[in-house]
Design a protein around this motif. Sequence first.
Motif, PDB file in Angstrom:
ATOM      1  N   LEU A  72      45.443  56.176  52.623  1.00  0.00           N
ATOM      2  CA  LEU A  72      44.193  55.235  52.444  1.00  0.00           C
ATOM      3  C   LEU A  72      42.763  55.202  53.085  1.00  0.00           C
ATOM      4  O   LEU A  72      41.960  55.473  53.005  1.00  0.00           O
ATOM      5  CB  LEU A  72      44.176  53.970  53.089  1.00  0.00           C
ATOM      6  N   GLY A  73      43.070  56.914  54.212  1.00  0.00           N
ATOM      7  CA  GLY A  73      41.997  56.565  55.631  1.00  0.00           C
ATOM      8  C   GLY A  73      42.160  55.604  56.643  1.00  0.00           C
ATOM      9  O   GLY A  73      41.055  55.764  56.814  1.00  0.00           O
ATOM     10  N   GLU A  74      43.180  55.011  56.530  1.00  0.00           N
ATOM     11  CA  GLU A  74      43.055  54.717  57.795  1.00  0.00           C
ATOM     12  C   GLU A  74      43.972  52.858  58.533  1.00  0.00           C
ATOM     13  O   GLU A  74      45.362  53.296  57.206  1.00  0.00           O
ATOM     14  CB  GLU A  74      41.704  52.433  56.948  1.00  0.00           C
ATOM     15  N   ALA A  75      44.476  52.777  58.605  1.00  0.00           N
ATOM     16  CA  ALA A  75      45.430  51.841  59.865  1.00  0.00           C
ATOM     17  C   ALA A  75      45.277  50.107  61.085  1.00  0.00           C
ATOM     18  O   ALA A  75      44.254  50.776  61.297  1.00  0.00           O
ATOM     19  CB  ALA A  75      45.973  52.883  61.073  1.00  0.00           C
ATOM     20  N   GLU A  76      46.138  49.673  60.806  1.00  0.00           N
ATOM     21  CA  GLU A  76      45.349  48.224  60.833  1.00  0.00           C
ATOM     22  C   GLU A  76      45.838  48.521  62.730  1.00  0.00           C
ATOM     23  O   GLU A  76      47.710  48.603  62.607  1.00  0.00           O
ATOM     24  CB  GLU A  76      46.071  47.373  60.812  1.00  0.00           C
ATOM     25  N   PHE A  77      45.155  47.749  63.479  1.00  0.00           N
ATOM     26  CA  PHE A  77      45.278  48.332  64.857  1.00  0.00           C
ATOM     27  C   PHE A  77      44.952  47.282  65.942  1.00  0.00           C
ATOM     28  O   PHE A  77      44.045  46.677  65.788  1.00  0.00           O
ATOM     29  CB  PHE A  77      45.845  49.328  66.007  1.00  0.00           C
ATOM     30  N   ALA A  78      45.884  46.069  66.152  1.00  0.00           N
ATOM     31  CA  ALA A  78      45.281  45.007  66.389  1.00  0.00           C
ATOM     32  C   ALA A  78      44.165  43.840  66.170  1.00  0.00           C
ATOM     33  O   ALA A  78      43.812  43.781  66.689  1.00  0.00           O
ATOM     34  CB  ALA A  78      45.031  45.415  68.281  1.00  0.00           C
ATOM     35  N   GLY A  79      45.185  43.767  65.035  1.00  0.00           N
ATOM     36  CA  GLY A  79      43.568  43.138  64.334  1.00  0.00           C
ATOM     37  C   GLY A  79      42.319  44.172  63.861  1.00  0.00           C
ATOM     38  O   GLY A  79      41.743  43.186  62.973  1.00  0.00           O
ATOM     39  N   ARG A  80      41.973  45.485  64.093  1.00  0.00           N
ATOM     40  CA  ARG A  80      41.286  45.754  63.223  1.00  0.00           C
ATOM     41  C   ARG A  80      42.112  46.758  62.475  1.00  0.00           C
ATOM     42  O   ARG A  80      43.353  47.544  62.450  1.00  0.00           O
ATOM     43  CB  ARG A  80      40.715  46.543  65.016  1.00  0.00           C
ATOM     44  N   THR A  95      52.566  50.182  70.695  1.00  0.00           N
ATOM     45  CA  THR A  95      51.079  50.876  71.658  1.00  0.00           C
ATOM     46  C   THR A  95      50.122  49.449  71.608  1.00  0.00           C
ATOM     47  O   THR A  95      49.551  49.622  72.227  1.00  0.00           O
ATOM     48  CB  THR A  95      49.834  51.800  70.577  1.00  0.00           C
ATOM     49  N   ALA A  96      50.036  49.061  70.451  1.00  0.00           N
ATOM     50  CA  ALA A  96      49.796  47.534  70.172  1.00  0.00           C
ATOM     51  C   ALA A  96      49.607  46.760  71.310  1.00  0.00           C
ATOM     52  O   ALA A  96      49.212  45.705  72.184  1.00  0.00           O
ATOM     53  CB  ALA A  96      49.534  46.935  68.966  1.00  0.00           C
ATOM     54  N   GLU A  97      50.997  46.530  71.589  1.00  0.00           N
ATOM     55  CA  GLU A  97      52.038  45.520  72.620  1.00  0.00           C
ATOM     56  C   GLU A  97      51.207  46.467  73.882  1.00  0.00           C
ATOM     57  O   GLU A  97      51.468  45.665  75.107  1.00  0.00           O
ATOM     58  CB  GLU A  97      53.171  45.573  72.679  1.00  0.00           C
TER      59      GLU A  97
END
Length: 286
Positions: A72-80, A95-97
């Motif tokens: 996809l070229g993207e990943a969700e992290f901490a709401g972004r 890592t978001a934690e």
Amino acid sequence: MMTYRDLYTRLEILYDTREAQAIVRTILEIRFKMSYTDIVCGKVNELSADKEKELEEIMKRLENGEPLQYVLGEAEFAGRTFHVEPGVLIPRPETAELCRLIVNDIKAIHKDADPIVITDVGTGSGCIAITLSLELHNCKVRAYDISTKALEIAKKNAEVLGADVDFEIQDALRLEKKSTDDKIMNIIVSNPPYIAEKEKKEMCKNVLDHEPSLALFVSDDDPLIFYRSIAEYGVKNLKDGDRIYYEINPIYAQEMVEMMESLGYRDVKITNDLYGKQRMLRAIHA
């Protein structure tokens, strides 16, 4: 002609049925703008020839074990949403934690009016540095990585997300001293390579074959090499009360505590992740 069932069945050689279904749904929702209702009602059959060709190319990459986030070229992290591609580690929920722990700690002990400098060592996609820059006020964030490709990706993520981060090539094993101000609180954070070579046999093939080994693995002979280097850098650069935060390998949690205490850090604390594993370490410079 393809159906939803045809697509996820092709992935069942790598994943269980539920995960295969989730991967295909994500692809159809994000890349082809289909709702779940569209998918179950057979809209996959109505794709144009060009779109069908694009979907087939995506399926081949997935069948080859390439992670969904790279496809996809993207990943969700901490709401972004962060751009990712081969060459940078895919951001994980653990890592978001770590970011959440830092944000909560700093908001509890630090006044917004006082400046703070955060140094992220081994930034990869920039997920930690960018998240902290956006979540904390009155802070200056520096982000280091040895990979020029990683820094290029991280810089683009910062631009898209509107984060003010200074990126710099630095080797975590040869960190250069930075000038400090006695009035500024400093935070060092790192999610360095920490998986021992002996653990490879337990890992998923898609991680081993596609994610950068430089960001993942350390020698069995010295698994704490990056942590020790960063902590020693902290001894020379941090003031009393400044902090270091790490994401760690649970199998070396006790060794991490002993190492940090031997270097003079105090209040060394291990925090579990959402899976109940010892994953985060916080230590205060004495």
